[in-house]
Design an enzyme around this catalytic site. Structure first.
Site, short mmCIF file in Angstrom:
data_model
loop_
_atom_site.label_atom_id
_atom_site.label_comp_id
_atom_site.label_asym_id
_atom_site.label_seq_id
_atom_site.Cartn_x
_atom_site.Cartn_y
_atom_site.Cartn_z
N LYS A 169 37.18 60.72 41.16
CA LYS A 169 35.88 59.88 42.53
C LYS A 169 35.91 60.37 43.14
O LYS A 169 37.49 61.80 43.41
CB LYS A 169 36.29 58.82 42.78
CG LYS A 169 36.06 58.38 43.96
CD LYS A 169 36.22 57.27 44.20
CE LYS A 169 35.53 56.46 45.67
NZ LYS A 169 35.53 55.18 45.78
N HIS A 222 38.93 46.78 37.44
CA HIS A 222 39.70 47.88 38.81
C HIS A 222 41.08 46.22 38.35
O HIS A 222 41.84 47.59 39.65
CB HIS A 222 38.60 47.60 39.57
CG HIS A 222 39.15 49.10 40.60
ND1 HIS A 222 39.09 49.76 39.48
CD2 HIS A 222 39.30 49.23 41.98
CE1 HIS A 222 39.26 51.21 41.00
NE2 HIS A 222 39.19 50.52 42.16
#
Length: 321
Positions: A161, A268
């Protein structure tokens, strides 16, 4: 997007600038939404006022989270600066989302164990990596064989990310399974190389030119390959892509139900659990920040809030009766 030359132009421009595929899809989605909100007017005929009106609509009518509104704003900033050539005002006047950030859902160690015991054989290793190394979903499915460092028991994450690289821990208990998985990948590769239409694995950007033979080497193959060959949407060439991330999402949700875990569990959640359990074990918060790849320590500190809330840190007055 296929029916809009303007949106295709945006996507092609972003691809030329090496934006991530997911970022391109997200920006194009928001630009399309913005255009439709204003009755399909061309963005070049609009500006700050229309952008402010749209951002207000997202909060007042749709009640989106702050992060969602920020994504829309970033897309429109890119649109007007890089595509239209007329940047938006630095200080836009719009209502900002006040929705509070949700506390992450965290499993206790017993729940993690029960969940992993019920994940299908095919999905167990990637699910285990999500928890044992704190990986994001796409970081896991995009792993290449050479990203596993058996000597130093670590995993190399490239272009995570924000385009950042990092090295994370690797549980020694997973080494035998990883070696077996690499053997499976090698079998796939040998079968693929015998296919005259096979064009090798997808290589990022200039590396495909700098190292033209690497696309057929074991180290560059995806650690979790798809079962079937497919056409590369970019070039039309026949390749073996990585596994579909939705299959791992479904496997985790299914295992959660089978384990009778009364929480909203996603892949997640395993990353959240990794971070929380590291802190519970006494790891320094800077170490956890580095493992997770967070740019801002405040993002990591949300896990300290979890540990400080509830019965493990606050004595209920009921107990003093």
């Amino acid at each position: 997007m296929a029916n809009s030359p303007f949106l295709r132009h945006i996507a092609e421009e972003m691809y030329a600038r090496r934006y991530a595929k997911r970022t391109i899809e997200t920006y194009v989605k928001w630009v399309s939404s913005y255009i439709h909100f204003h009755q399909k007017r061309h963005p070049a005929t609009m500006g700050d006022n229309e952008v402010e009106h749209y951002l207000n609509h997202l909060v007042n009518e749709l009640d989106v989270a702050a992060g969602t509104q920020a994504n829309a704003l970033n897309a429109l900033v890119f649109l007007y600066k890089e595509i239209i050539g007329r940047p938006l005002a630095v200080q836009l006047n719009f209502v900002r989302s006040q929705r509070q950030q949700k506390l992450p859902v965290v499993l206790n160690p017993d729940e993690v164990k029960r969940l992993l015991e019920r994940v299908t054989i095919k999905q167990k290793l990637p699910a285990s990596l999500l928890y044992s190394s704190g990986l994001r979903l796409m970081e896991c499915v995009r792993l290449r064989v050479q990203d596993i460092d058996f000597d130093y028991k670590s995993v190399r994450i490239w272009n995570g990310k924000g385009g950042k690289h990092r090295v994370v821990t690797l549980a020694p208990e997973l080494l035998p399974s990883l070696r077996s998985q690499i053997s499976l990948v090698e079998q796939y590769l040998q079968a693929d190389l015998s296919n005259p239409h096979y064009c090798g694995v997808w290589m990022p950007h200039r590396l495909r030119i700098k190292y033209p033979c690497s696309k057929s080497q074991l180290g560059w193959q995806y650690l979790f390959p798809a079962q079937q060959l497919s056409k590369d949407p970019e070039s039309g060439e026949l390749r073996r892509h990585h596994m579909d991330e939705t299959s791992l999402q479904k496997a985790v949700r299914r295992a959660s139900r089978q384990a009778n875990i009364q929480k909203h569990v996603t892949p997640h959640t395993l990353r959240h659990s990794f971070a929380t359990h590291l802190l519970q074990a006494g790891a320094d918060i800077r170490t956890v920040q580095d493992q997770l790849g967070h740019a801002d320590l405040r993002t990591t500190q949300i896990y300290t809030h979890i540990l400080r809330r509830g019965g493990n840190s606050v004595i209920s007055p009921f107990s003093r009766l």
